[in-house]
Design an enzyme around this catalytic site. Structure first.
Site, PDB file in Angstrom:
ATOM      1  N   HIS A 112       0.829  -1.201   0.000  1.00 46.17           N
ATOM      2  CA  HIS A 112       0.000   0.000   0.000  1.00 46.17           C
ATOM      3  C   HIS A 112       0.865   1.253   0.000  1.00 46.17           C
ATOM      4  O   HIS A 112       2.083   1.205   0.151  1.00 46.17           O
ATOM      5  CB  HIS A 112      -1.003   0.015   1.169  1.00 46.17           C
ATOM      6  CG  HIS A 112      -0.416   0.303   2.513  1.00 46.17           C
ATOM      7  ND1 HIS A 112      -1.176   0.566   3.616  1.00 46.17           N
ATOM      8  CD2 HIS A 112       0.870   0.363   2.935  1.00 46.17           C
ATOM      9  CE1 HIS A 112      -0.397   0.781   4.657  1.00 46.17           C
ATOM     10  NE2 HIS A 112       0.840   0.663   4.279  1.00 46.17           N
ATOM     11  N   CYS A 115       5.398   5.810   4.773  1.00 42.03           N
ATOM     12  CA  CYS A 115       4.230   5.159   4.163  1.00 42.03           C
ATOM     13  C   CYS A 115       3.763   5.884   2.911  1.00 42.03           C
ATOM     14  O   CYS A 115       2.930   5.376   2.168  1.00 42.03           O
ATOM     15  CB  CYS A 115       3.092   5.042   5.171  1.00 42.03           C
ATOM     16  SG  CYS A 115       3.368   3.720   6.356  1.00 42.03           S
ATOM     17  N   HIS A 129       4.903  -0.048  -0.438  1.00 39.33           N
ATOM     18  CA  HIS A 129       5.672  -0.924   0.450  1.00 39.33           C
ATOM     19  C   HIS A 129       4.704  -1.963   0.992  1.00 39.33           C
ATOM     20  O   HIS A 129       3.488  -1.778   0.915  1.00 39.33           O
ATOM     21  CB  HIS A 129       6.319  -0.124   1.585  1.00 39.33           C
ATOM     22  CG  HIS A 129       5.308   0.512   2.495  1.00 39.33           C
ATOM     23  ND1 HIS A 129       4.705   1.707   2.195  1.00 39.33           N
ATOM     24  CD2 HIS A 129       4.762   0.089   3.644  1.00 39.33           C
ATOM     25  CE1 HIS A 129       3.842   2.004   3.145  1.00 39.33           C
ATOM     26  NE2 HIS A 129       3.840   1.041   4.043  1.00 39.33           N
ATOM     27  N   HIS A 156       3.218  -5.037   3.808  1.00 37.21           N
ATOM     28  CA  HIS A 156       3.049  -5.466   5.200  1.00 37.21           C
ATOM     29  C   HIS A 156       2.606  -6.915   5.233  1.00 37.21           C
ATOM     30  O   HIS A 156       1.909  -7.385   4.333  1.00 37.21           O
ATOM     31  CB  HIS A 156       1.976  -4.633   5.908  1.00 37.21           C
ATOM     32  CG  HIS A 156       2.384  -3.223   6.180  1.00 37.21           C
ATOM     33  ND1 HIS A 156       3.246  -2.871   7.198  1.00 37.21           N
ATOM     34  CD2 HIS A 156       2.055  -2.068   5.574  1.00 37.21           C
ATOM     35  CE1 HIS A 156       3.420  -1.567   7.196  1.00 37.21           C
ATOM     36  NE2 HIS A 156       2.705  -1.038   6.208  1.00 37.21           N
ATOM     37  N   ASP A 202      -4.804 -10.728  -0.627  1.00 40.12           N
ATOM     38  CA  ASP A 202      -3.481 -11.343  -0.504  1.00 40.12           C
ATOM     39  C   ASP A 202      -2.641 -11.148  -1.773  1.00 40.12           C
ATOM     40  O   ASP A 202      -3.113 -11.415  -2.879  1.00 40.12           O
ATOM     41  CB  ASP A 202      -3.611 -12.834  -0.186  1.00 40.12           C
ATOM     42  CG  ASP A 202      -2.284 -13.443   0.238  1.00 40.12           C
ATOM     43  OD1 ASP A 202      -1.475 -12.739   0.880  1.00 40.12           O
ATOM     44  OD2 ASP A 202      -2.055 -14.634  -0.062  1.00 40.12           O
ATOM     45  N   HIS A 203      -1.395 -10.673  -1.577  1.00 34.63           N
ATOM     46  CA  HIS A 203      -0.459 -10.400  -2.672  1.00 34.63           C
ATOM     47  C   HIS A 203      -0.985  -9.351  -3.646  1.00 34.63           C
ATOM     48  O   HIS A 203      -0.661  -9.389  -4.838  1.00 34.63           O
ATOM     49  CB  HIS A 203      -0.071 -11.696  -3.404  1.00 34.63           C
ATOM     50  CG  HIS A 203       0.876 -12.540  -2.600  1.00 34.63           C
ATOM     51  ND1 HIS A 203       0.461 -13.251  -1.495  1.00 34.63           N
ATOM     52  CD2 HIS A 203       2.200 -12.762  -2.717  1.00 34.63           C
ATOM     53  CE1 HIS A 203       1.500 -13.880  -0.979  1.00 34.63           C
ATOM     54  NE2 HIS A 203       2.566 -13.594  -1.690  1.00 34.63           N
ATOM     55  N   GLU A 238      -1.025  -4.585  11.591  1.00 37.25           N
ATOM     56  CA  GLU A 238      -0.227  -4.154  10.444  1.00 37.25           C
ATOM     57  C   GLU A 238       1.239  -4.523  10.682  1.00 37.25           C
ATOM     58  O   GLU A 238       1.969  -4.835   9.755  1.00 37.25           O
ATOM     59  CB  GLU A 238      -0.372  -2.647  10.225  1.00 37.25           C
ATOM     60  CG  GLU A 238       0.189  -2.184   8.898  1.00 37.25           C
ATOM     61  CD  GLU A 238      -0.166  -0.738   8.616  1.00 37.25           C
ATOM     62  OE1 GLU A 238      -0.982  -0.492   7.732  1.00 37.25           O
ATOM     63  OE2 GLU A 238       0.375   0.152   9.313  1.00 37.25           O
TER      64      GLU A 238
END
Ligand code: NI
Length: 135
Positions: free
Chosen positions: A15, A34, A40, A42, A80-81, A125
């Protein structure tokens, strides 16, 4: 007699936290690292809890297999991913902070949970930073 049943899940996602209507400098000041334009990632840890009365026939508040499958379909398959800003429609115009992600997850799951039961979403997170939303 109410019992809380919880299921843990996990997803990786990228994100960037920023507002299109703010200058880069202001975004940098508020969101720091961020706001990296290259995004980047998480390792999000999710705990979904359903609280309610025990069904006298089954002994369950909710069948955890059903909860597991629901989290997979609604959350893991969707997030996811993925790059949350770019690939997940809910965040097209919504900053994908942990707070907002928790609310989006709650809204996706709520219609599938028995109205008599309470739903709580806890989203980590990082191992030390987490948020909770229960509607
Ligand atoms: Ni971040």
């Amino acid at each position: 007699m109410k019992v809380k049943v919880s299921r843990k899940a996990h997803f990786n996602a990228a994100h960037r936290l920023y507002r299109k209507d703010w200058s880069f400098e202001k975004n940098d000041k508020i969101f720091g690292k961020c706001n990296n334009p290259n995004f980047h990632g998480h390792n999000y840890e999710l705990v979904v809890s359903v609280t309610g009365e025990i069904d006298q026939e089954t002994g369950f508040v909710i069948d955890v297999k059903i909860l597991k499958d629901l989290i997979k379909t609604e959350v893991e398959d969707a997030f996811d991913h993925k790059n949350l800003n770019v690939e997940v429609p809910e965040f097209k115009n919504l900053n994908p902070t942990a707070e907002n992600i928790a609310v989006v997850i709650w809204n996706k799951l709520r219609p599938h949970i028995d109205n008599a039961n309470e739903l709580e979403v806890m989203l980590y997170e990082t191992p030390r930073n987490f948020v909770t939303f229960s509607g």
